[in-house]
Design a protein around this motif. Structure first.
Motif, mmCIF file in Angstrom:
data_model
loop_
_atom_site.group_PDB
_atom_site.id
_atom_site.type_symbol
_atom_site.label_atom_id
_atom_site.label_comp_id
_atom_site.label_asym_id
_atom_site.label_seq_id
_atom_site.Cartn_x
_atom_site.Cartn_y
_atom_site.Cartn_z
ATOM 1 N N VAL A 158 -10.315 13.357 4.104
ATOM 2 C CA VAL A 158 -9.131 12.721 3.502
ATOM 3 C C VAL A 158 -8.761 11.460 4.272
ATOM 4 O O VAL A 158 -8.476 10.408 3.683
ATOM 5 N N LEU A 159 -8.768 11.538 5.592
ATOM 6 C CA LEU A 159 -8.419 10.373 6.422
ATOM 7 C C LEU A 159 -9.417 9.239 6.227
ATOM 8 O O LEU A 159 -9.048 8.054 6.238
ATOM 9 N N LYS A 160 -10.690 9.587 6.033
ATOM 10 C CA LYS A 160 -11.709 8.547 5.800
ATOM 11 C C LYS A 160 -11.551 7.947 4.402
ATOM 12 O O LYS A 160 -11.615 6.726 4.230
ATOM 13 N N LYS A 161 -11.335 8.794 3.397
ATOM 14 C CA LYS A 161 -11.210 8.305 2.015
ATOM 15 C C LYS A 161 -9.981 7.425 1.836
ATOM 16 O O LYS A 161 -9.989 6.502 1.039
ATOM 17 N N ARG A 162 -8.924 7.734 2.588
ATOM 18 C CA ARG A 162 -7.703 6.934 2.472
ATOM 19 C C ARG A 162 -7.781 5.662 3.310
ATOM 20 O O ARG A 162 -6.847 4.861 3.325
ATOM 21 N N GLY A 163 -8.888 5.492 4.007
ATOM 22 C CA GLY A 163 -9.107 4.248 4.744
ATOM 23 C C GLY A 163 -8.433 4.196 6.093
ATOM 24 O O GLY A 163 -8.376 3.135 6.726
ATOM 25 N N TYR A 164 -7.928 5.323 6.587
ATOM 26 C CA TYR A 164 -7.269 5.332 7.894
ATOM 27 C C TYR A 164 -8.275 5.486 9.028
ATOM 28 O O TYR A 164 -8.095 4.947 10.109
ATOM 29 N N GLY B 153 0.801 -1.225 0.000
ATOM 30 C CA GLY B 153 0.000 0.000 0.000
ATOM 31 C C GLY B 153 0.827 1.266 0.000
ATOM 32 O O GLY B 153 2.061 1.239 0.112
ATOM 33 N N VAL B 154 0.116 2.380 -0.154
ATOM 34 C CA VAL B 154 0.724 3.711 -0.117
ATOM 35 C C VAL B 154 0.270 4.391 1.172
ATOM 36 O O VAL B 154 -0.915 4.378 1.498
ATOM 37 N N TYR B 155 1.204 4.969 1.886
ATOM 38 C CA TYR B 155 0.909 5.605 3.172
ATOM 39 C C TYR B 155 1.115 7.112 3.053
ATOM 40 O O TYR B 155 2.186 7.575 2.662
ATOM 41 N N SER B 156 0.069 7.839 3.382
ATOM 42 C CA SER B 156 0.068 9.286 3.219
ATOM 43 C C SER B 156 0.396 9.982 4.541
ATOM 44 O O SER B 156 -0.174 9.670 5.575
ATOM 45 N N THR C 63 -1.112 0.738 11.528
ATOM 46 C CA THR C 63 0.252 0.528 11.029
ATOM 47 C C THR C 63 0.961 1.858 10.840
ATOM 48 O O THR C 63 2.117 2.030 11.240
ATOM 49 N N LEU C 64 0.276 2.810 10.225
ATOM 50 C CA LEU C 64 0.873 4.122 9.999
ATOM 51 C C LEU C 64 1.189 4.810 11.330
ATOM 52 O O LEU C 64 2.285 5.361 11.501
ATOM 53 N N CYS C 65 0.259 4.776 12.269
ATOM 54 C CA CYS C 65 0.474 5.430 13.570
ATOM 55 C C CYS C 65 1.620 4.777 14.335
ATOM 56 O O CYS C 65 2.401 5.454 15.012
ATOM 57 N N THR C 66 1.724 3.446 14.232
ATOM 58 C CA THR C 66 2.818 2.741 14.897
ATOM 59 C C THR C 66 4.154 3.148 14.288
ATOM 60 O O THR C 66 5.166 3.236 14.992
ATOM 61 N N ALA C 67 4.150 3.412 12.980
ATOM 62 C CA ALA C 67 5.382 3.814 12.299
ATOM 63 C C ALA C 67 5.789 5.243 12.653
ATOM 64 O O ALA C 67 6.978 5.540 12.809
ATOM 65 N N VAL C 68 4.811 6.143 12.783
ATOM 66 C CA VAL C 68 5.144 7.564 12.988
ATOM 67 C C VAL C 68 5.300 7.953 14.450
ATOM 68 O O VAL C 68 5.802 9.033 14.745
ATOM 69 N N GLU C 69 4.887 7.076 15.387
ATOM 70 C CA GLU C 69 4.836 7.515 16.784
ATOM 71 C C GLU C 69 6.217 7.771 17.389
ATOM 72 O O GLU C 69 6.326 8.390 18.436
ATOM 73 N N LEU C 70 7.277 7.318 16.708
ATOM 74 C CA LEU C 70 8.614 7.590 17.221
ATOM 75 C C LEU C 70 9.086 8.997 16.861
ATOM 76 O O LEU C 70 10.158 9.422 17.285
ATOM 77 N N HIS D 28 -12.890 5.416 14.602
ATOM 78 C CA HIS D 28 -11.827 4.502 15.016
ATOM 79 C C HIS D 28 -10.795 4.416 13.898
ATOM 80 O O HIS D 28 -11.085 4.715 12.739
ATOM 81 N N VAL D 29 -9.602 3.992 14.257
ATOM 82 C CA VAL D 29 -8.520 3.871 13.280
ATOM 83 C C VAL D 29 -8.521 2.460 12.703
ATOM 84 O O VAL D 29 -8.645 1.478 13.435
ATOM 85 N N SER D 30 -8.396 2.366 11.377
ATOM 86 C CA SER D 30 -8.378 1.070 10.693
ATOM 87 C C SER D 30 -7.042 0.373 10.949
ATOM 88 O O SER D 30 -6.102 0.959 11.496
ATOM 89 N N GLU D 31 -6.957 -0.884 10.507
ATOM 90 C CA GLU D 31 -5.709 -1.638 10.667
ATOM 91 C C GLU D 31 -4.568 -0.943 9.929
ATOM 92 O O GLU D 31 -3.446 -0.859 10.429
#
Length: 722
Positions: free
Chosen positions: A531-537, A195-198, A553-560, A546-549
């Motif tokens: 935008v967050l809804k359309k991108r499926g987040y 996938g593509v992560y925005s 993944t994106l939040c786990t990646a950016v939280e650092l 709620h945040v999708s799976e």
């Protein structure tokens, strides 16, 4: 002398035309005349943004394919382009601006409106210093407001810093997005995530707020506790009193120690009314609406999305029924108060409640010119629709207009009055407090009598007691459990964005935070959520977010990277951006900070993600979910490669192994001889080699319809008429 009026979009241009005496429609513009205008005047328009920032490949073709080695992308000079589908209109606008002696900027009266207008003029490469440039600044599209605006045009250069602010926001968002999105997407792909992560300067911290709330709910463990309450009986009437000051006990031992120290026991015992306090209290009506507070209120009452509320308010603005929607102000000036006062009876005819509007003097809770900077609060215009016109509006527009109407009228009504009685009862050595509220005068609340979300104080009538009166108390020690946080709704998330993560639902509490800058702007917050809804987040269900799976993944990646997820940091950026329009900061100095931030991401994130155990676990979860999703979507095993699955690929059915080391190119059509082939038939073909007899095929030669079976041999599809 030629004057050109530049509107933001066709509907806005039409509103201007309708307010003027004479007009002739041309291709992409209007020729107009009116006593308030110069002799030769034209109105033209954009389609919103006629000019956009170019994407990276417009700078260099190497950026067409994402590569970590190409990051960071920092253009020496930013390129702006006109999209292909807008070139025709841009040329019309450009030609008119070229020959104009005077240009009147008449786009929306806000920062983004300035950005649209000045971007068009700069892209047209006209000599701005050779033109007289004026600004139409209005709060309503009513005829009187438009004509008055044209009579009192402002110097457009006074608003140029607002354009610089908006353009800086646009460029900074480009820098974060065009670097952050490929950075995280490519690193996640290295971890095996598709996938593509925005990434976005505002959207990422907004998503992270929802993620944190979800995690708090998921990890919440209810904890038991005990309370002490007393049911007091006085004069043959019972009421409940709570321990004062209130406290809870984590276990029976601490409860027992407290009760023994205070001489308390469960069950009936004598008590004494230690104090009786009575006071008449008044509650003022709600503050007037900014866009955010209106979005929150409508979402709470009717569960409409922030985006839908904005569209509804915009439609009511264009229908000349409500004032300018994209405002962050809760106040009006004396001028607006005056016209509202003059039209009170007309507005009142639209509500069913019989309420007295006695407050005809301006109250600083609502009317304060010093608090109004760009736009005042959202209120009704002087145009008062009849009930039939209101009933013909779409339901959400009716609801929005109705709430704005009642809230605005409420400031003219009397306060809500109630008598508050507080009884302090002494049991042993402890005090128990009971509060009773009895309405005396409904005041402004009559306007909300039919409102399911009126939130009236609960009417609690306490008995008439005197100080030092003996009463009976029945003490109880119920065991309860702590409750988890409440999920975000779009309304509460909009509020959290406005208060930079301080989730204050109470309007009064929000008003205390005078120096807090939120994340995003009134004009952009709804779009960020969309935008967050359309991108499926973000997932919205039963008015809960709620945040999708994929979002997890994106939040786990950016939280650092706290600078990327912190609402407080993003709010500081918004404050710095505002300083540009206040001439306290330069565009260059702000973009230098953004570039430093982007460089930090590019340097640090690869190592952070490699070392993140939380991300490794989430990547495994994501892969499991992706496999499960593919299996659920799959129609069956590929008959050709025997490994991949046949799935719906939009215009055809194909094998999931089409990107494997040895790719499988097996496909089946969705249409065959003008008949749509359903999944049931496809499943039969790939499992049994033939379908049942199907109706509705059409012969190419004769045009006649016929029935037949479909047969699959290898990868070849044919008819079977047996």
């Amino acid at each position: 002398m030629t004057t050109v009026i530049l509107a933001e979009k066709p509907s806005q241009a039409r509103s201007y035309v309708e307010a003027l005496k004479n007009s002739t429609k041309k291709e992409g513009y209007f020729s107009v005349s009116d006593p308030v205008l110069a002799n030769e005047t034209f109105i033209t328009y954009g389609f919103g943004h006629l000019v956009e920032l170019a994407t990276p490949e417009k700078y260099d073709q190497k950026y067409k394919r994402w590569s970590l080695s190409n990051l960071p992308i920092f253009p020496d000079k930013y390129k702006f382009i006109v999209p292909r589908d807008k070139k025709t209109q841009f040329k019309i606008v450009k030609d008119l601006l070229m020959k104009a002696d005077t240009i009147i900027i008449a786009t929306d009266s806000d920062r983004e409106g300035e950005n649209i207008a000045w971007s068009i003029m700069n892209q047209a490469k006209i000599n701005l210093k050779s033109k007289t440039i004026k600004r139409l600044w209005i709060n309503s599209l009513e005829k009187d407001a438009i004509l008055n605006g044209f009579k009192n045009l402002k110097d457009a250069w006074n608003y140029y810093p607002a354009y610089q602010e908006a353009q800086t926001r646009q460029i900074s968002d480009w820098l974060v997005g065009m670097n952050g999105s490929p950075l995280y997407t490519l690193l996640l792909r290295q971890s095996g995530v598709r996938g593509v992560y925005s990434i976005g300067r505002v959207q990422t911290p907004t998503l992270y707020m929802v993620y944190q709330r979800d995690q708090e709910i998921k990890n919440f463990k209810p904890e038991p506790y005990f309370e002490i309450s007393a049911e007091i009986e006085a004069n043959r009437q019972k009421f409940v009193a709570k321990l004062d000051p209130y406290q809870r006990f984590k276990d029976e031992e601490s409860l027992t120690i407290y009760m023994e120290a205070k001489g308390l026991r469960t069950g009936f015992q004598e008590a004494l009314t230690k104090d009786v306090l009575q006071e008449t209290k008044r509650t003022a009506s709600p503050r007037l609406f900014s866009l955010s507070s209106l979005q929150s209120a409508i979402n709470k009452r009717y569960h409409a999305s922030a985006s839908d509320v904005l569209k509804a308010v915009q439609a009511l603005y264009e229908a000349k029924l409500l004032t300018y929607p994209r405002t962050d102000c809760n106040y009006i000036t004396d001028q607006e108060f005056s016209y509202l006062l003059s039209n009170l009876m007309g507005y009142l005819s639209l509500v069913s409640s019989q309420v007295s509007l006695n407050n005809t003097e301006a109250n600083k809770r609502y009317v304060n010119s010093k608090k109004v900077q760009e736009h005042h609060a959202i209120i009704m215009t002087k145009t008062i629709p009849n009930k039939a016109k209101l009933a013909a509006l779409p339901k959400l527009q009716q609801q929005v207009y109705g709430l704005v109407l009642r809230t605005t009228l409420a400031m003219f009504a009397d306060p809500y009055e109630y008598e508050q009685t507080i009884i302090i009862t002494e049991v042993g050595k402890a005090n128990f407090k009971a509060t009773g509220n009895v309405p005396i005068k409904q005041g402004w609340k009559l306007l909300f009598a039919d409102d399911k979300d009126k939130n009236d104080e609960t009417v609690v009538t306490l008995p008439k007691v005197t100080k030092n009166q003996k009463v009976q108390a029945d003490l109880k020690t119920p065991q309860k459990e702590t409750t988890p946080p409440v999920p975000f709704t779009e309304g509460t998330l909009i509020t959290a964005m406005k208060t930079a993560g301080r989730t204050l639902d109470d309007e009064e509490a929000q008003s205390i935070l005078k120096d807090v800058e939120g994340i995003g702007t009134e004009a952009t917050r709804a779009n960020v959520l969309e935008v967050l809804k359309k991108r499926g987040y973000l997932l919205s269900k039963k008015n809960q977010l709620h945040v999708s799976e994929q979002g997890i993944t994106l939040c786990t990646a950016v939280e650092l990277e706290p600078l990327l997820t912190s609402p407080e940091m993003t709010a500081k950026w918004e404050l710095a951006l505002k300083e540009i329009s206040q001439k306290k900061r330069s565009q260059e100095s702000f973009l230098i900070q953004i570039k430093k931030f982007v460089s930090k991401l590019v340097d640090e994130v690869p190592t952070q993600m490699k070392q993140s155990e939380g991300l490794s676990k989430q990547v495994k979860n994501q892969k499991i979910v992706e496999i499960q999703d593919r299996q659920q979507e799959a129609i069956g095993r590929c008959p050709l490669c025997k490994e991949g699955m046949i799935v719906d690929k939009g215009k055809f059915y194909g094998c999931t192994n089409y990107k494997a080391a040895v790719p499988c190119r097996f496909t089946l059509p969705k249409k065959w001889s003008e008949k749509t082939i359903g999944k049931t038939a496809i499943k039969a073909l790939i499992t049994k080699g033939e379908s049942n007899r199907l109706k509705g095929f059409k012969s190419k030669k004769s045009g006649k319809k016929f029935d037949a079976k479909l047969k699959l041999e290898g990868s070849k599809l044919s008819f079977d008429f047996s």
